[in-house]
Motif scaffolding. Structure first.
Motif, PDB file in Angstrom:
ATOM      1  N   ASN A  95       0.851  -1.188   0.000  1.00  0.00           N
ATOM      2  CA  ASN A  95       0.000   0.000   0.000  1.00  0.00           C
ATOM      3  C   ASN A  95       0.887   1.237   0.000  1.00  0.00           C
ATOM      4  O   ASN A  95       1.477   1.592   1.019  1.00  0.00           O
ATOM      5  N   HIS A 153      -6.387  -0.067   2.058  1.00  0.00           N
ATOM      6  CA  HIS A 153      -6.830  -0.907   0.949  1.00  0.00           C
ATOM      7  C   HIS A 153      -6.837  -2.369   1.382  1.00  0.00           C
ATOM      8  O   HIS A 153      -6.284  -2.706   2.425  1.00  0.00           O
ATOM      9  N   CYS A 180     -10.185  -4.419  -4.143  1.00  0.00           N
ATOM     10  CA  CYS A 180     -10.103  -3.765  -2.840  1.00  0.00           C
ATOM     11  C   CYS A 180     -11.535  -3.659  -2.344  1.00  0.00           C
ATOM     12  O   CYS A 180     -12.386  -3.064  -3.011  1.00  0.00           O
TER      13      CYS A 180
END
Length: 150
Positions: A79, A85, A134
């Motif tokens: 990330n 996410h 996600c």
């Protein structure tokens, strides 16, 4: 004298403590803070041949979006953004079922919450096409596809 905390402060403290705990991973996947995710997108690696790094951004993208790897390669999601996410390929978690597809015989996975700088590592051993997302940003198009070749 005893200081009292209102419910809101207690909730915020508990939420902060929960978010600081690394998420549990399934199916042999693990969060990994090793330097492997700092390597280029394809590099010599472990488990079968290579390491592929997929970056998660605040532009709601997985980069690269559609990598092709070999069976046994290691995938590391990182990330890079400020927003949390996930990398999730677990049927039943997507609003649109086509956004969660795994080949027959493959194990579903869910990275759990990944904050800025967090990593999730996975080795895929079943060939085929994996479509994942996600959980937080499916509606904005944060969907990826991995093709695993023999």
């Amino acid at each position: 004298m005893v200081k009292r905390h209102d419910g809101r402060r207690t909730y915020i403290w508990l939420l902060a403590a929960a978010m600081a705990t690394p998420p549990a991973c399934e199916s042999g996947a693990r969060n990994d803070s090793s330097d492997a995710s700092q390597n280029p997108t394809r590099s010599p690696g472990i488990s079968g041949g290579g390491i592929t790094t997929i970056h998660m951004t605040d532009d709601m993208k997985f980069i690269p979006e559609n990598p092709t790897i070999s069976v046994g390669d290691t995938i590391v999601w990182v990330n890079d953004g400020a927003l949390p996410h996930t990398a999730t390929d677990k049927p039943g978690t997507a609003a649109i079922s086509e956004n969660n597809v795994i080949p027959q015989g493959a194990e579903p996975w869910d990275s759990g919450l990944l904050d800025k700088g967090d990593r999730f590592t996975l080795v895929l051993t079943v060939p085929g096409d994996y479509t994942y997302l996600c959980i937080f940003h499916e509606a904005t198009g944060m969907i990826g596809k991995i093709t695993v070749k023999e």
